[in-house]
Design a protein around this motif. Structure first.
Motif, PDB file in Angstrom:
ATOM      1  N   ARG A   1     132.762  35.077 113.937  1.00 17.26           N
ATOM      2  CA  ARG A   1     133.311  36.363 112.902  1.00 17.26           C
ATOM      3  C   ARG A   1     133.298  37.378 113.950  1.00 17.26           C
ATOM      4  O   ARG A   1     134.461  38.229 113.313  1.00 17.26           O
ATOM      5  N   TRP A   2     132.306  37.608 114.767  1.00 13.82           N
ATOM      6  CA  TRP A   2     132.528  38.940 115.308  1.00 13.82           C
ATOM      7  C   TRP A   2     134.229  39.142 115.517  1.00 13.82           C
ATOM      8  O   TRP A   2     133.993  40.480 115.758  1.00 13.82           O
TER       9      TRP A   2
ATOM     10  N   ILE B   1     123.795  43.266 117.824  1.00 10.63           N
ATOM     11  CA  ILE B   1     125.006  42.840 117.260  1.00 10.63           C
ATOM     12  C   ILE B   1     125.614  42.318 116.187  1.00 10.63           C
ATOM     13  O   ILE B   1     127.069  43.799 116.086  1.00 10.63           O
ATOM     14  N   GLU B   2     125.624  41.674 114.864  1.00  6.09           N
ATOM     15  CA  GLU B   2     125.480  41.727 113.570  1.00  6.09           C
ATOM     16  C   GLU B   2     125.804  43.473 112.989  1.00  6.09           C
ATOM     17  O   GLU B   2     126.663  43.475 112.554  1.00  6.09           O
ATOM     18  N   TYR B   3     124.234  43.831 113.546  1.00  6.29           N
ATOM     19  CA  TYR B   3     124.601  45.907 112.701  1.00  6.29           C
ATOM     20  C   TYR B   3     125.322  46.764 113.448  1.00  6.29           C
ATOM     21  O   TYR B   3     126.078  46.943 112.355  1.00  6.29           O
ATOM     22  N   ALA B   4     125.287  46.188 114.410  1.00  9.21           N
ATOM     23  CA  ALA B   4     126.752  46.987 115.181  1.00  9.21           C
ATOM     24  C   ALA B   4     127.616  46.531 115.076  1.00  9.21           C
ATOM     25  O   ALA B   4     128.724  47.538 114.018  1.00  9.21           O
ATOM     26  N   GLY B   5     128.320  45.014 115.061  1.00  8.10           N
ATOM     27  CA  GLY B   5     129.930  44.855 114.213  1.00  8.10           C
ATOM     28  C   GLY B   5     128.985  45.546 113.154  1.00  8.10           C
ATOM     29  O   GLY B   5     131.275  46.266 112.206  1.00  8.10           O
TER      30      GLY B   5
ATOM     31  N   ASP C   1     132.481  52.678 121.237  1.00  4.55           N
ATOM     32  CA  ASP C   1     133.125  51.238 121.472  1.00  4.55           C
ATOM     33  C   ASP C   1     132.260  50.258 121.701  1.00  4.55           C
ATOM     34  O   ASP C   1     130.988  50.551 121.918  1.00  4.55           O
ATOM     35  N   PHE C   2     132.661  48.406 121.067  1.00  2.00           N
ATOM     36  CA  PHE C   2     131.783  47.948 121.960  1.00  2.00           C
ATOM     37  C   PHE C   2     131.880  46.673 122.635  1.00  2.00           C
ATOM     38  O   PHE C   2     133.352  45.859 121.428  1.00  2.00           O
ATOM     39  N   GLU C   3     131.477  46.540 122.752  1.00  2.00           N
ATOM     40  CA  GLU C   3     132.273  44.242 123.445  1.00  2.00           C
ATOM     41  C   GLU C   3     131.133  43.606 124.177  1.00  2.00           C
ATOM     42  O   GLU C   3     129.315  44.909 124.139  1.00  2.00           O
ATOM     43  N   VAL C   4     130.837  42.178 123.770  1.00  2.00           N
ATOM     44  CA  VAL C   4     129.645  41.557 123.796  1.00  2.00           C
ATOM     45  C   VAL C   4     130.306  40.171 125.065  1.00  2.00           C
ATOM     46  O   VAL C   4     131.595  40.597 124.534  1.00  2.00           O
ATOM     47  N   LEU C   5     130.063  40.302 126.155  1.00  2.00           N
ATOM     48  CA  LEU C   5     130.426  39.065 126.903  1.00  2.00           C
ATOM     49  C   LEU C   5     128.823  38.350 127.207  1.00  2.00           C
ATOM     50  O   LEU C   5     127.796  38.682 127.347  1.00  2.00           O
ATOM     51  N   ALA C   6     129.375  37.185 127.183  1.00  2.00           N
ATOM     52  CA  ALA C   6     128.221  35.753 126.269  1.00  2.00           C
ATOM     53  C   ALA C   6     128.688  34.546 127.110  1.00  2.00           C
ATOM     54  O   ALA C   6     129.966  34.259 127.457  1.00  2.00           O
ATOM     55  N   GLY C   7     127.812  34.507 128.200  1.00  2.00           N
ATOM     56  CA  GLY C   7     127.953  33.325 129.327  1.00  2.00           C
ATOM     57  C   GLY C   7     126.909  31.835 129.022  1.00  2.00           C
ATOM     58  O   GLY C   7     125.687  32.312 128.488  1.00  2.00           O
ATOM     59  N   PHE C   8     127.601  31.584 128.460  1.00  3.01           N
ATOM     60  CA  PHE C   8     127.047  29.932 128.836  1.00  3.01           C
ATOM     61  C   PHE C   8     127.397  28.584 129.964  1.00  3.01           C
ATOM     62  O   PHE C   8     128.066  28.459 130.773  1.00  3.01           O
ATOM     63  N   LYS C   9     125.582  28.106 129.863  1.00  4.61           N
ATOM     64  CA  LYS C   9     126.395  27.150 131.184  1.00  4.61           C
ATOM     65  C   LYS C   9     127.822  25.780 130.876  1.00  4.61           C
ATOM     66  O   LYS C   9     128.564  26.109 131.562  1.00  4.61           O
ATOM     67  N   ASP C  10     127.729  25.373 129.739  1.00  3.70           N
ATOM     68  CA  ASP C  10     128.873  25.372 129.383  1.00  3.70           C
ATOM     69  C   ASP C  10     128.809  25.079 128.006  1.00  3.70           C
ATOM     70  O   ASP C  10     128.451  25.570 127.827  1.00  3.70           O
ATOM     71  N   ALA C  11     130.677  24.278 127.524  1.00  6.75           N
ATOM     72  CA  ALA C  11     130.431  24.411 125.853  1.00  6.75           C
ATOM     73  C   ALA C  11     130.124  24.008 125.164  1.00  6.75           C
ATOM     74  O   ALA C  11     129.189  24.047 123.811  1.00  6.75           O
ATOM     75  N   GLY C  12     128.821  22.909 125.652  1.00  5.57           N
ATOM     76  CA  GLY C  12     128.254  21.501 124.506  1.00  5.57           C
ATOM     77  C   GLY C  12     126.427  23.096 124.816  1.00  5.57           C
ATOM     78  O   GLY C  12     125.834  22.712 123.634  1.00  5.57           O
ATOM     79  N   SER C  13     126.789  24.135 125.624  1.00  5.03           N
ATOM     80  CA  SER C  13     125.214  24.781 125.135  1.00  5.03           C
ATOM     81  C   SER C  13     125.757  26.077 124.371  1.00  5.03           C
ATOM     82  O   SER C  13     125.077  26.591 124.475  1.00  5.03           O
TER      83      SER C  13
END
Lengths: 339, 325, 271
Positions: free
Chosen positions: C161-162, C128-132, C140-152
Motif C-alpha cells: 500500500r505504501w 510512516i502511515e501518517y507521513a504517507g 520528500d519521504f523514503e523508507v528503507l527496511a531491512g530484514f534478515k530474510d524473506a521469512g522475517s
C-alpha cells in the motif's frame, strides 16, 4: 526543644511511642549473619533502648522498610486486579545522617522522577518519622563527609538523639511527638553534632573534566577481573532503588496470583537483558563503571546532589574486597592526570 | 635392657626400628594449638630427641629419637601440655607428670572450623575437645574427625566416625531478589537441591546436604542460618585388608545425638571385641556383628532429635587388597 | 491487609483490559494484535503489555487510530508465548502510553528518510502511515527496511500500500528464490542513497543495536549531521515510569526521556 532521658525514661518513651508507631532500629541478631557464629546487624522492630545496636554499622540500611525487598503491587483473580489497601501503620526509624540523606535520594526517584509518584513507596514514606542518631565518629569505611551527607537539617528529622552512657539527650522537631517527649523528660539545651572528618576521604572527580573517554580506561578492566557480580554492593546500598516486576500464579488456582516487584541490582546478571537475550552490559567492569558513574555523576546531573552518601556499606560487604571509595579516588586521579 | 613395651605404647610412645629409641606422640585435640606449646615441643626435640619433629596425619606431633631411658623424664617435661591441652578441656588426667594415660583412642582431629573458615557451620575444635573429654583416655582403637561442612576437608570419610557440620537453611521469600545465586551454585557445586519456580526458591529436603552454601551466596540474607546439625559417616578406614570410605549413618543429627552415640561406642566395643587380637579396630568389629547390631546398641538410650535420619542398611564396599589389580 | 476492589486510577502500575479485535500473522514468530483502545498516542510510544500471571513487557505501538491500536509481538519468552496463544475476543492488559515518541514537527517540510531494521519497523509504522497520508507536509519521504530474510518480512500488506504513495526499499541479508527485492545489508543501501538537499534532510534510524550503529555511520558518511539523525532506543524496562532503573543510560531514563532521541544528544552515551 531539647530533652534528657534516663535509660528508664527513654524506655518509657519508647513504650508509649510503640502504642502508635512501629519502631525500627539497627539490632543485633545473634549468629544470624551468613557466616556461622557471626551476628547480623540489621534493621528490625524494637521495643527498648537495649535492643538498639549502636556499636557496629548495620549490614543493610533502613531502605527495606520503605522500599521492601519484595512488595506486592496487586493481586489478580480471573483477570481482575486488586490492590492491597493502605494500612494505617506509622513508623519511626532510627538512623544515622548518611542513611537519612539516602532517603532524600530515594525520594527523588520514587516521588519526583518521571511523570507519576510511586504510590507504593509514597504510602509507606508518608507514615515515617525519622529519629536521627547522632554520629560523630563513624566507622572505618565511612566517607559521608566527602559526600556531604554527614549533616542533616532540622526539617529532615522528627527527633535527633545523642546516646550517652546513662541515657539519651535529644532534640524534637515534630510537634505531634513533643508532648510525649516533654511529659517524660527534663528539658535541656541541645545542639546536634555531626562528624567532621572520616578515616576515609574521597575526592570526587571534577565534573567538568569527566568525559566519556574515561569509560575506556583500564581502571574498569581491573574490575572485570575482580568483580563477581554478586550484587551485595547493590543490596547493602541505602540509595540503590532499582527493581524488577514479576508475576506469579498461586499453585492452587492458576487463575489467581500477584504482580510484585523486588530489588534489582545493576551488578547482577540479567539487569539489562532483553527478551530474546540481548544484554547491554555483560562485562562486570562495565557494571562497576555504570554504578560508579550513577552514584557520583549521573544522578547529580539529573538532580541536585550525588546519589552516593558515603556510608561505606558496599566496601564492608564486598567478598572480593573491592572498595568503592578507592575506586572514586582512582577515578579522580586519572581525571586529574589526564585520561 | 628390660622394658615393658605394652606400658610404653600405652603411654603414647612408639617402639621404633632402632633398639631402645622411642618417639613421643603429642595429641592436639581439635587440631588447634596454642603456639606457646610449640617452644616446649621444640625443647624436648632438641634436648631428648634428634632435633626433628614429625607432623602426624591426626594433627599431632611425633618427636623421634628419644632414648627409652629418658621417657619418664620426658613425661615430666610434657606435663604443661597435658595440663593445658587435656586437663584444661576436662580430660581426666590423674597425674600430668606421668605422660599420656592411653593411646588407643586417637587424637580427635578437626578441620580449622568456623573460627577461620567461611564454609564451616560450627566450631570444630571446640566440639572435638568436648568429644576428647568424653572418650579419652581410652584404650580402644577409635578414630574420630570433625569437619565444619560436608566438604570434609579433614577426611572424616576415612575415619571410624566422620562428623560433618550441617545447617538448616531457612528461606525467606520476602527477602529474595530472585538473583538465583543460591540455585546456580547448588547446581554447580552441591547436589542440585534448589530450584526456582514461580519466582521463588524451592529446596528439595531429600537432596539438601545442609552445607549452607545457599546462605553464603545470598546477597540479602534471604537464607537464614537455622539450627546446626550433623551428618555422621562411619567405619571408613585405610589398612592392609579392606580400605573403604565411610558411609552415612546419621543425617540431620543434633549435637547431643552425636555426642551420645560416640559415648556409646565404647560399651559396644567392650561387648564385641575379639580380645585374642592385639588391638581390634572398631570397623572390623562392626563387620563381624553386622550393622543392625551396631545400630541397635549404639543408639541405646539416645534420644534422637525429630529431624534425625538413620541409615536402614549400610553396605561398605571398599576393596579387598589381595585381589589382582 | 484486606483486599479492596477499588481500581484506583492513581495507581500507575494497574493495567486496563483491552479486547483483541483482530490478529494478523506477520511471520512465523511475529503477529500483530489489533486491540480496542482509547489511549491518546503519539508515534513511537510504547505500552506495558501483560497477561496477569505471565508478566509484563514494554511493546511499541505499531499503529493506532482513535478506536484501536496495534502491537506487533515476537514470540521470545513466557509472556509472548502466552500472548501468541490468544485469539480474537481475548484480552490483553495495557498501561501507558510511555515515552516521548516521534514529534512530527521535527520533520515538517523536510526530506524524511526512515531506515528500519527488522522489528525496528514496528515503532515507526504509525509515523510512516501518517507521513504517507500527509505527504504534502514533507518535501520528500523514503523508507528503507531491512530484514534478515524473506521469512522475517513484516507488514507486507502495508508495504504494498505504501509503495503506491512513496518509495520503500526492501532488502534482505540473505536472499532466496522467491525474493524479488534488493539483497544486502541495509547499510549498503544507505551508502547508495543520493541525498540532494542534506540541509533539509532528517533521518530516523530504528533497529537492533548493531544495525543502528552502522546505519548511522553510513548516514554520517553521506554528510548528514548528527542533529538531523533520530533514533529510537530499546532497553529492558520494568515500569515505564522512570523508577525501576533498568533502562537508565547515564542520566537518561529511556522510558521517560526516550525512547526517541536526537542522535546529537545521545551519541556519546554508553550503556
Amino acid at each position: 526543644m531539647g530533652f534528657n532521658f534516663s535509660e528508664n525514661g527513654f524506655n518509657q518513651l519508647l513504650e508509649s511511642l510503640n502504642q502508635d508507631y512501629q519502631i525500627y532500629a539497627p539490632v543485633r541478631k545473634k549468629n544470624k549473619d551468613s557466616f556461622s557464629a557471626n551476628d547480623l546487624i540489621t534493621y528490625d522492630l524494637i521495643k527498648s533502648l537495649e535492643e538498639i545496636e549502636l556499636t557496629v554499622k548495620s549490614k543493610y540500611s533502613a531502605k527495606e522498610i520503605v522500599f521492601p525487598i519484595r512488595e506486592t503491587l496487586f493481586h489478580f483473580v480471573e483477570g481482575e486486579q486488586f490492590i492491597a489497601s493502605d494500612t494505617d501503620d506509622k513508623y519511626i526509624i532510627f538512623l544515622r545522617p548518611c542513611d537519612r540523606n539516602a532517603f532524600k535520594r530515594l525520594d527523588k526517584i520514587f516521588l519526583e522522577n518521571g511523570p507519576e509518584e510511586d504510590i507504593y513507596y509514597k504510602r509507606l514514606r508518608e507514615n515515617v518519622k525519622f529519629f536521627v542518631i547522632e554520629c560523630t565518629s563513624g566507622f572505618d569505611s565511612c566517607f559521608c563527609v566527602s559526600m556531604e551527607s554527614n549533616t542533616v537539617e532540622a526539617e529532615d528529622y522528627a527527633a535527633f538523639l545523642r546516646f550517652e552512657e546513662n541515657g539519651v539527650s535529644c532534640e524534637v522537631n515534630d510537634q505531634d511527638l513533643a508532648v510525649e517527649f516533654s511529659s517524660q523528660a527534663e528539658e535541656i539545651k541541645f545542639e546536634p553534632q555531626f562528624i567532621e572528618k572520616n578515616k576515609v576521604e574521597v575526592k570526587l572527580p571534577d565534573r567538568e573534566k569527566l568525559t566519556n573517554e574515561v569509560f575506556e580506561h583500564q581502571l574498569w578492566t581491573e574490575y572485570s577481573q575482580r568483580c563477581i557480580a554478586c550484587g551485595r554492593c547493590n543490596t547493602s546500598c541505602p540509595t540503590c532503588s532499582c527493581f524488577t516486576v514479576k508475576d506469579v500464579l498461586y499453585d492452587e488456582n492458576k487463575k489467581s496470583g500477584e504482580r510484585f516487584r523486588r530489588w534489582a541490582g545493576c551488578h547482577i546478571d540479567g539487569f539489562t537483558e532483553m527478551a530474546g537475550g540481548h544484554n547491554f552490559r555483560e562485562d562486570y567492569g562495565d557494571r562497576m563503571r555504570y554504578k560508579t558513574m550513577h552514584k557520583i555523576y549521573d544522578f547529580g546531573e539529573r538532580f541536585d546532589f550525588d546519589m552516593c552518601v558515603g556510608c561505606g556499606r558496599c566496601d564492608d560487604v564486598c567478598p572480593e574486597y573491592i572498595s568503592f571509595s578507592k575506586c572514586i579516588n582512582k577515578l579522580s586521579t586519572i581525571i586529574e592526570e589526564g585520561v | 635392657m628390660s622394658f615393658n613395651t605394652k606400658k610404653i605404647k600405652k603411654n603414647a610412645f612408639r617402639i621404633t626400628k632402632d633398639r631402645e629409641v622411642t618417639a613421643l606422640r603429642i595429641r592436639v585435640p581439635g587440631g588447634h594449638i596454642n603456639a606457646k606449646y610449640l617452644s616446649l615441643i621444640k625443647e624436648i626435640a632438641d634436648e631428648y630427641g634428634n632435633g626433628t619433629l614429625h607432623i602426624t596425619t591426626r594433627q599431632g606431633f611425633e618427636v623421634p629419637g628419644i632414648s627409652f631411658a629418658d621417657f619418664e623424664e620426658v613425661n615430666k617435661k610434657i606435663a604443661p601440655i597435658l595440663e593445658g591441652m587435656e586437663k584444661e578441656i576436662g580430660v581426666k588426667i590423674a597425674d600430668p607428670r606421668e605422660g599420656y594415660p592411653a593411646a588407643g583412642t586417637r587424637n580427635v582431629s578437626a578441620c580449622i572450623g568456623n573460627r577461620v573458615c567461611r564454609y564451616s557451620n560450627y566450631d570444630t575444635t571446640e566440639m572435638a575437645q568436648q568429644i576428647e573429654k568424653n572418650i579419652f583416655p581410652n584404650d580402644y582403637h577409635v578414630k574420630i574427625a570433625l569437619s565444619g561442612c560436608p566438604n570434609d576437608c579433614i577426611k572424616g570419610h576415612l575415619q571410624d566416625f566422620g562428623i560433618l557440620g550441617m545447617v538448616e537453611p531457612i528461606y525467606h521469600q520476602e527477602r529474595c531478589i530472585g538473583c538465583k545465586a543460591c540455585v546456580d551454585n547448588c547446581h554447580k557445586r552441591v547436589t542440585s537441591a534448589l530450584s526456582f519456580e514461580q519466582e521463588r526458591v524451592l529446596r528439595d529436603e531429600k537432596r539438601c546436604i545442609g552445607c549452607g552454601e545457599c546462605i553464603l551466596q545470598c546477597p540479602t540474607n534471604a537464607w537464614e542460618r537455622g539450627e546446626q546439625f550433623f551428618k555422621v559417616v562411619i567405619m571408613g578406614r585405610t589398612g592392609k585388608k579392606n580400605p573403604r570410605l565411610a558411609k552415612p549413618f546419621l543425617k540431620w543429627a543434633s549435637r547431643d545425638v552425636v555426642i551420645a552415640i560416640v559415648n556409646n561406642v565404647y560399651d559396644y566395643i567392650e561387648r564385641h571385641i575379639d580380645t585374642s587380637l592385639a588391638k581390634e579396630h572398631i570397623g572390623y568389629i562392626v563387620d563381624r556383628t553386622g550393622y543392625p547390631k551396631f545400630k541397635e546398641e549404639i543408639l541405646k538410650g539416645v534420644e534422637l532429635n525429630s529431624e534425625c535420619e538413620i541409615a536402614d542398611k549400610i553396605n561398605w564396599n571398599g576393596y579387598q587388597t589381595g585381589e589382582k589389580i | 491487609m484486606s483486599l479492596t476492589a477499588e481500581k484506583s486510577l492513581k495507581n500507575p502500575y494497574l493495567s486496563q483490559k483491552a479486547e483483541i479485535l483482530e490478529i494478523f500473522q506477520e511471520t512465523e514468530i511475529e503477529y500483530t494484535f489489533r486491540l480496542e483502545s482509547d489511549f491518546e498516542l503519539n508515534f513511537g510510544q510504547f505500552l506495558e503489555v501483560s497477561i496477569p500471571g505471565y508478566g509484563e513487557a514494554p511493546i511499541s505501538v505499531s499503529n493506532f487510530t482513535d478506536q484501536w491500536l496495534e502491537l506487533t509481538i515476537r514470540k521470545v519468552g513466557k509472556l509472548t508465548d502466552r500472548i501468541h496463544d490468544l485469539e480474537e475476543g481475548d484480552y490483553l492488559y495495557l498501561r501507558g502510553p510511555y515515552g516521548n515518541g516521534f514529534d512530527f514537527e521535527n520533520y515538517q517540510d523536510k526530506n524524511l528518510i526512515i531506515a528500519a531494521g527488522g522489528t525496528g519497523l514496528a515503532p515507526v509504522r504509525s509515523l510512516i502511515e501518517y507521513a504517507g497520508n500527509n505527504l504534502d507536509q514533507l518535501s520528500d519521504f523514503e523508507v528503507l527496511a531491512g530484514f534478515k530474510d524473506a521469512g522475517s518480512l513484516l507488514f507486507e500488506r502495508d508495504i504494498k500500500r505504501w509503495r503506491q504513495k512513496f518509495d520503500v526499499l526492501l532488502t534482505v541479508d540473505k536472499t532466496c528464490d522467491i525474493w524479488g527485492e534488493c539483497v544486502g545489508l541495509i547499510t549498503e543501501h544507505i551508502a547508495e542513497l543520493h541525498l540532494e538537499n542534506i540541509a533539509n534532510t532528517e533521518v530516523i534510524v530504528v533497529g537492533p543495536p548493531p544495525m543502528m550503529k552502522y546505519s548511522i555511520i553510513e548516514f554520517q558518511k553521506l554528510g548528514v549531521p548528527d542533529d538531523q539523525i533520530w533514533v529510537s532506543y530499546e532497553r529492558k524496562m520494568h515500569c515505564g515510569l522512570g523508577k525501576c532503573g533498568h533502562c537508565k543510560i547515564e542520566d537518561n531514563y529511556v522510558c521517560i526521556d526516550g525512547p526517541v532521541y536526537n542522535y546529537a544528544e545521545v551519541k556519546e552515551i554508553r550503556d
